[in-house]
Design a protein around this motif. Structure first.
Motif, short mmCIF file in Angstrom:
data_model
loop_
_atom_site.label_atom_id
_atom_site.label_comp_id
_atom_site.label_asym_id
_atom_site.label_seq_id
_atom_site.Cartn_x
_atom_site.Cartn_y
_atom_site.Cartn_z
N TYR A 74 0.76 -1.19 0.02
CA TYR A 74 0.01 0.11 -0.01
C TYR A 74 0.77 1.28 -0.04
CZ TYR A 74 -3.53 3.38 1.49
OH TYR A 74 -4.21 4.40 1.36
N GLY A 75 1.98 1.38 0.89
CA GLY A 75 2.77 2.57 0.87
C GLY A 75 3.55 2.60 -0.33
N GLY A 77 2.88 1.63 -3.41
CA GLY A 77 1.68 1.97 -4.53
C GLY A 77 1.60 3.30 -4.37
N THR A 78 0.96 3.79 -3.31
CA THR A 78 0.32 5.19 -3.10
C THR A 78 1.53 6.21 -3.37
OG1 THR A 78 0.69 5.06 -0.54
CG2 THR A 78 -1.39 4.44 -1.82
N THR A 79 2.59 5.94 -2.81
CA THR A 79 3.60 6.92 -3.01
C THR A 79 4.14 7.05 -4.19
OG1 THR A 79 5.74 5.42 -2.36
CG2 THR A 79 4.47 7.21 -0.46
N TYR A 80 4.36 5.91 -5.32
CA TYR A 80 4.62 5.81 -6.60
C TYR A 80 3.69 6.61 -7.42
CZ TYR A 80 5.33 4.20 -11.19
OH TYR A 80 5.67 4.09 -12.51
N LEU A 81 2.23 6.18 -7.31
CA LEU A 81 1.34 6.94 -8.03
C LEU A 81 1.26 8.52 -7.68
CD1 LEU A 81 -1.78 4.35 -7.86
CD2 LEU A 81 -0.03 5.11 -9.91
N ALA A 82 1.69 8.80 -6.44
CA ALA A 82 1.49 10.22 -6.05
C ALA A 82 2.73 10.87 -6.96
CB ALA A 82 1.72 10.43 -4.70
N THR A 85 2.21 11.26 -10.60
CA THR A 85 1.29 12.24 -10.94
C THR A 85 2.06 13.51 -10.75
OG1 THR A 85 -0.53 10.95 -10.17
CG2 THR A 85 -0.98 13.38 -10.35
N GLY A 129 8.98 5.27 -0.47
CA GLY A 129 7.68 4.30 0.13
C GLY A 129 8.27 3.02 0.86
#
Length: 136
Positions: A74-75, A77-82, A85, A129
């Motif tokens: 979760y950590g 994936g979310t930091t990669y996508l952020a 973006t 992350g």
């Protein structure tokens, strides 16, 4: 005259090459009813117990977690996508500020900037992350 139209064949009503009527997949699956014991027997597991995910301990909180690996995924994936973006928007702004004489060169400049900044920032944030997820 087409020879194809005169040689039509109805696959639904006639038997196949083995002399049996065709069986639809839904009819076949409706007759199959395998329980956990039968699945273990087919897989050759014998009396091995299986995991019960519905009884797994979930930590309470704003973001429920099943454990360290769940937090890592979760950590990261979310930091990669952020980061992807943010880097994409940075590259877009950088590409829009470039002065190109025609549309094709401007579009090429924008795409080059987005693909230069986006993955670089996304990968860097993903590594951060991973680092912070393994430290906690």
């Amino acid at each position: 005259m087409s020879s194809f139209s005169s040689n039509t064949y109805d696959y639904q009503s006639s038997p196949n090459q083995f002399g049996t009527d065709p069986v639809a997949v839904s009819d076949f699956l409706a007759r199959v009813n395998l329980g956990p014991g039968q699945l273990r027997e087919i897989a050759g597991l014998g009396a091995v117990d299986y995991l019960r995910l519905d009884e797994q301990v979930v930590t309470p909180g704003a973001l429920p977690s099943r454990g360290g690996f769940d937090d890592l995924c979760y950590g990261t994936g979310t930091t990669y996508l952020a980061g992807l973006t943010f880097g994409g928007v940075w590259g877009l702004m950088e590409g829009l500020h470039g002065h190109s004489p025609n549309f094709k060169l401007r579009l090429n400049t924008i795409l080059n900037s987005v693909t230069r900044r986006g993955p670089f920032i996304g990968n860097s944030c993903g590594i951060l992350g991973i680092y912070f997820s393994t430290k906690s």
